[in-house]
Design a protein around this motif. Sequence first.
Motif, PDB file in Angstrom:
ATOM      1  N   SER A 194       0.853  -1.187   0.000  1.00  0.00           N
ATOM      2  CA  SER A 194       0.000   0.000   0.000  1.00  0.00           C
ATOM      3  C   SER A 194       0.883   1.229   0.000  1.00  0.00           C
TER       4      SER A 194
ATOM      5  N   LYS B 151       0.594   5.464  -0.197  1.00  0.00           N
ATOM      6  CA  LYS B 151      -0.281   6.629  -0.187  1.00  0.00           C
ATOM      7  C   LYS B 151       0.540   7.889   0.085  1.00  0.00           C
ATOM      8  N   ASP B 152      -0.057   9.037  -0.239  1.00  0.00           N
ATOM      9  CA  ASP B 152       0.577  10.298   0.143  1.00  0.00           C
ATOM     10  C   ASP B 152      -0.108  10.848   1.395  1.00  0.00           C
ATOM     11  N   GLU B 153       0.302  12.048   1.815  1.00  0.00           N
ATOM     12  CA  GLU B 153      -0.206  12.590   3.078  1.00  0.00           C
ATOM     13  C   GLU B 153      -1.701  12.880   3.039  1.00  0.00           C
ATOM     14  N   ASN B 154      -2.274  12.957   1.821  1.00  0.00           N
ATOM     15  CA  ASN B 154      -3.708  13.196   1.688  1.00  0.00           C
ATOM     16  C   ASN B 154      -4.519  11.908   1.658  1.00  0.00           C
ATOM     17  N   GLY B 155      -3.812  10.780   1.755  1.00  0.00           N
ATOM     18  CA  GLY B 155      -4.500   9.493   1.707  1.00  0.00           C
ATOM     19  C   GLY B 155      -4.750   8.992   0.306  1.00  0.00           C
ATOM     20  N   ASP B 156      -4.248   9.721  -0.699  1.00  0.00           N
ATOM     21  CA  ASP B 156      -4.441   9.292  -2.091  1.00  0.00           C
ATOM     22  C   ASP B 156      -3.544   8.096  -2.397  1.00  0.00           C
ATOM     23  N   LYS B 157      -4.116   7.045  -2.954  1.00  0.00           N
ATOM     24  CA  LYS B 157      -3.354   5.856  -3.312  1.00  0.00           C
ATOM     25  C   LYS B 157      -2.493   6.148  -4.532  1.00  0.00           C
ATOM     26  N   LEU B 158      -1.198   5.769  -4.453  1.00  0.00           N
ATOM     27  CA  LEU B 158      -0.266   6.063  -5.538  1.00  0.00           C
ATOM     28  C   LEU B 158      -0.105   4.858  -6.451  1.00  0.00           C
ATOM     29  N   GLU B 159       0.160   5.143  -7.716  1.00  0.00           N
ATOM     30  CA  GLU B 159       0.198   4.105  -8.745  1.00  0.00           C
ATOM     31  C   GLU B 159       1.622   3.588  -8.962  1.00  0.00           C
TER      32      GLU B 159
END
Length: 459
Positions: free
Chosen positions: A330, A332-340
């Motif tokens: 998993s 994610k960035d600090e905004n909770g957006d899942k990274l590809e």
Amino acid sequence: MAKILGLLEEKGKNKDWLLEELKRNKTKLTVSPTANSYELLRTCPSRTLNQICCLLQDDYLGIEEIKAQTRTLHWFFTDIVGSSNPKMATKSQIRKINLLQMQIRNTETFKKSGANSVVLPTGDGVAIGFQESPESPLRMAIQLHRSLNEYNKAKTNSDRIYIRIGIDTGPVYFIKDVVGNDTVWGPGIILSRRLMDLCGPNQIFASKKIGDDIRNLSPEYKAIFHPIGDYAIKHGEQHLVYNVYGKDFGNKIAPRKGKVVEKPKEDYFSNPIKFEFNAVDLKLNVLDKKMRTHHTWIWDVKNTSKEPLSQVYYDIAGDVPKDFADLNVSIKDENGDKLEIISLDVNKPHEKKFNVKLANPIKKNQKGRLLIFEYDWEEPERIFEYVFSARCRKFRYSFTIPKIIPIKNMILEVVPGLGLKKRVEPPPSITYANDKTVIKWETNDKQILERFSAYEFKW
């Protein structure tokens, strides 16, 4: 307790060492420090006794006792090509070894080598560390080639001797071998051996370090040192190599084995590092006795390039072969957006490499952005190593394990370039809560870790 007393005697550790370890573990003494080892141990809690027992059984117990200083020598490393061929009679192999040793002894450079030079037989070859000059291993190589060329002219193919030579300059430690004789170990002798292993018949390979030094001394030297690009050696290191050859020495045709071929620009793994870390938080949580471990890496990333940073690179490894799909990755960035994940190398069952696309590119010198990376991997070897892929200003480590599992609680700093390891200072803190043992450690505020800095965590 009897086991610990026996290990203390076996490892040659006295009461002073025991007191130092109790101090490291912040153990409060209920008896006088002048008491004997038995009395000191008798008052210790069981957890402390387990830690001391594990430490005494550890192979790295003596790593802090390396006190000798290094010496920089100029290294010549050679052996005979094909000397261990099983089709060759053993007496023929020995005859060639004896002849090579005689040819080495007869060179002018060997005869003039000082008393402080180091000579180490290696079976079918020899390693020589010269103190006098970085030119010494080069002159030795040229003189030996010329004498062997004359010898080979009068011999049939089966009786001819072909050698390979690696030369480098670098520091070594003087240590004792298993029977108490003096020997050496360090980057200089290691790299000269690795370079020799890359050579073809009658080839002389030199490192960038010694090559740059010597070829700038004269036009004649510059004419015989030919840079042939980067080669990969053991443990994934890459080194620029000089092929040394002239009219009657060396071999102009360089082998392709080990040659690093530049990858196309679209290969994400070949991109240079374009960021640094404001901070790295490494959290390891052991879930059960099988050492199933949940890893959490929190990167505070700063862009150091002129262009927006749109992707970052990860390299992870574990003790048990795994498919990538089973790692529960998993990101994610600090905004909770899942990274590809946009590129993935899974050819090795124990290692995974991949690039991650950022949801929002990081602008140049933009204040740090957090990347939270999590995955699961079994660690039955109970050793975890972390290598920094970029410069880091702050590093924090947190480790949690069920209290019923005894641990070694050792953090080692890997000394860059030498491969040596030393225990970190100050030592990590240890606390107990909710049936868990919690270990924490962090670098001091003035300590900056450079790229490829590494730490080893022994559980």
